[in-house]
Write a protein that holds these residues in place. Structure first.
Motif, PDB file in Angstrom:
ATOM      1  N   ASN A 122      45.872  41.588  40.097  1.00 13.23           N
ATOM      2  CA  ASN A 122      46.381  42.954  39.995  1.00 13.23           C
ATOM      3  C   ASN A 122      47.616  43.059  39.117  1.00 13.23           C
ATOM      4  O   ASN A 122      48.221  44.128  39.030  1.00 13.23           O
ATOM      5  CB  ASN A 122      46.663  43.511  41.398  1.00 13.23           C
ATOM      6  N   ASP A 123      47.983  41.972  38.475  1.00 14.81           N
ATOM      7  CA  ASP A 123      49.085  41.939  37.508  1.00 14.81           C
ATOM      8  C   ASP A 123      50.414  42.391  38.114  1.00 14.81           C
ATOM      9  O   ASP A 123      51.176  43.118  37.505  1.00 14.81           O
ATOM     10  CB  ASP A 123      48.740  42.789  36.288  1.00 14.81           C
ATOM     11  N   THR A 124      50.673  41.946  39.342  1.00 13.85           N
ATOM     12  CA  THR A 124      51.957  42.251  39.970  1.00 13.85           C
ATOM     13  C   THR A 124      52.841  41.014  40.015  1.00 13.85           C
ATOM     14  O   THR A 124      53.803  40.964  40.774  1.00 13.85           O
ATOM     15  CB  THR A 124      51.760  42.822  41.392  1.00 13.85           C
ATOM     16  N   GLY A 125      52.501  40.014  39.218  1.00  7.96           N
ATOM     17  CA  GLY A 125      53.304  38.799  39.144  1.00  7.96           C
ATOM     18  C   GLY A 125      52.731  37.701  40.016  1.00  7.96           C
ATOM     19  O   GLY A 125      51.785  37.896  40.748  1.00  7.96           O
ATOM     20  N   TYR A 126      53.318  36.541  39.893  1.00  8.38           N
ATOM     21  CA  TYR A 126      52.892  35.436  40.748  1.00  8.38           C
ATOM     22  C   TYR A 126      54.097  34.585  41.105  1.00  8.38           C
ATOM     23  O   TYR A 126      55.132  34.663  40.480  1.00  8.38           O
ATOM     24  CB  TYR A 126      51.795  34.604  40.084  1.00  8.38           C
ATOM     25  N   GLY A 127      53.929  33.817  42.125  1.00  7.06           N
ATOM     26  CA  GLY A 127      55.001  32.971  42.614  1.00  7.06           C
ATOM     27  C   GLY A 127      54.487  32.095  43.733  1.00  7.06           C
ATOM     28  O   GLY A 127      53.342  31.652  43.703  1.00  7.06           O
ATOM     29  N   ARG A 128      55.305  31.892  44.732  1.00 12.33           N
ATOM     30  CA  ARG A 128      54.929  30.996  45.829  1.00 12.33           C
ATOM     31  C   ARG A 128      53.683  31.457  46.564  1.00 12.33           C
ATOM     32  O   ARG A 128      52.844  30.642  46.940  1.00 12.33           O
ATOM     33  CB  ARG A 128      56.090  30.855  46.807  1.00 12.33           C
ATOM     34  N   LYS A 129      53.554  32.750  46.790  1.00 14.31           N
ATOM     35  CA  LYS A 129      52.390  33.264  47.516  1.00 14.31           C
ATOM     36  C   LYS A 129      51.098  32.950  46.775  1.00 14.31           C
ATOM     37  O   LYS A 129      50.104  32.560  47.383  1.00 14.31           O
ATOM     38  CB  LYS A 129      52.515  34.759  47.758  1.00 14.31           C
ATOM     39  N   SER A 130      51.116  33.119  45.473  1.00 18.11           N
ATOM     40  CA  SER A 130      49.901  32.835  44.712  1.00 18.11           C
ATOM     41  C   SER A 130      49.643  31.334  44.644  1.00 18.11           C
ATOM     42  O   SER A 130      48.486  30.913  44.573  1.00 18.11           O
ATOM     43  CB  SER A 130      49.960  33.453  43.316  1.00 18.11           C
ATOM     44  N   ASP A 131      50.690  30.529  44.695  1.00 19.34           N
ATOM     45  CA  ASP A 131      50.508  29.077  44.742  1.00 19.34           C
ATOM     46  C   ASP A 131      49.870  28.657  46.060  1.00 19.34           C
ATOM     47  O   ASP A 131      48.996  27.792  46.099  1.00 19.34           O
ATOM     48  CB  ASP A 131      51.835  28.349  44.548  1.00 19.34           C
ATOM     49  N   ILE A 132      50.296  29.291  47.155  1.00 19.29           N
ATOM     50  CA  ILE A 132      49.705  28.997  48.467  1.00 19.29           C
ATOM     51  C   ILE A 132      48.231  29.385  48.469  1.00 19.29           C
ATOM     52  O   ILE A 132      47.377  28.661  48.988  1.00 19.29           O
ATOM     53  CB  ILE A 132      50.485  29.716  49.586  1.00 19.29           C
ATOM     54  N   TRP A 133      47.919  30.533  47.878  1.00 21.11           N
ATOM     55  CA  TRP A 133      46.517  30.973  47.746  1.00 21.11           C
ATOM     56  C   TRP A 133      45.706  29.901  47.010  1.00 21.11           C
ATOM     57  O   TRP A 133      44.619  29.526  47.450  1.00 21.11           O
ATOM     58  CB  TRP A 133      46.474  32.290  46.992  1.00 21.11           C
ATOM     59  N   SER A 134      46.232  29.401  45.922  1.00 25.11           N
ATOM     60  CA  SER A 134      45.528  28.388  45.128  1.00 25.11           C
ATOM     61  C   SER A 134      45.330  27.096  45.911  1.00 25.11           C
ATOM     62  O   SER A 134      44.295  26.440  45.780  1.00 25.11           O
ATOM     63  CB  SER A 134      46.286  28.105  43.833  1.00 25.11           C
ATOM     64  N   VAL A 135      46.307  26.723  46.717  1.00 26.54           N
ATOM     65  CA  VAL A 135      46.153  25.535  47.570  1.00 26.54           C
ATOM     66  C   VAL A 135      44.999  25.757  48.536  1.00 26.54           C
ATOM     67  O   VAL A 135      44.156  24.869  48.728  1.00 26.54           O
ATOM     68  CB  VAL A 135      47.461  25.217  48.333  1.00 26.54           C
TER      69      VAL A 135
END
Length: 88
Positions: free
Chosen positions: A21-34
């Protein structure tokens, strides 16, 4: 926030909702990827692999459905770990 952090990067099946949704990424998106990685290591397929890549992007981005869980045969701890990682 820099433009780099708001750009879309990743492979559709592993992309977090905020990245899609193009609202940025950070730790939350890293956790999702894990969570996606653990799911794939356990099942040999990423979550939503039964869908076309674009369909998976829309499904994740819309945040309307639940992500798949690990199948029976995996411990409750493993199932909970993936579920929590893939919670929007």
């Amino acid at each position: 926030m820099s433009d780099l952090l708001k750009s879309v990067h990743g492979t559709p099946y592993w992309m977090a909702p905020e990245v899609i949704n193009d609202t940025g990424y950070g730790r939350k998106s890293d956790i999702w990827s894990v969570g996606c990685t653990v799911f794939e290591m356990a099942t040999r397929n990423p979550p939503l692999a039964h869908m076309d890549k674009m369909a998976a992007l829309f499904y994740i981005g819309a945040q309307r459905g639940e992500m798949p869980t690990l199948p029976d045969g995996f411990s409750d701890n493993a199932k909970d770990f993936v579920k929590f990682c893939l919670t929007k």
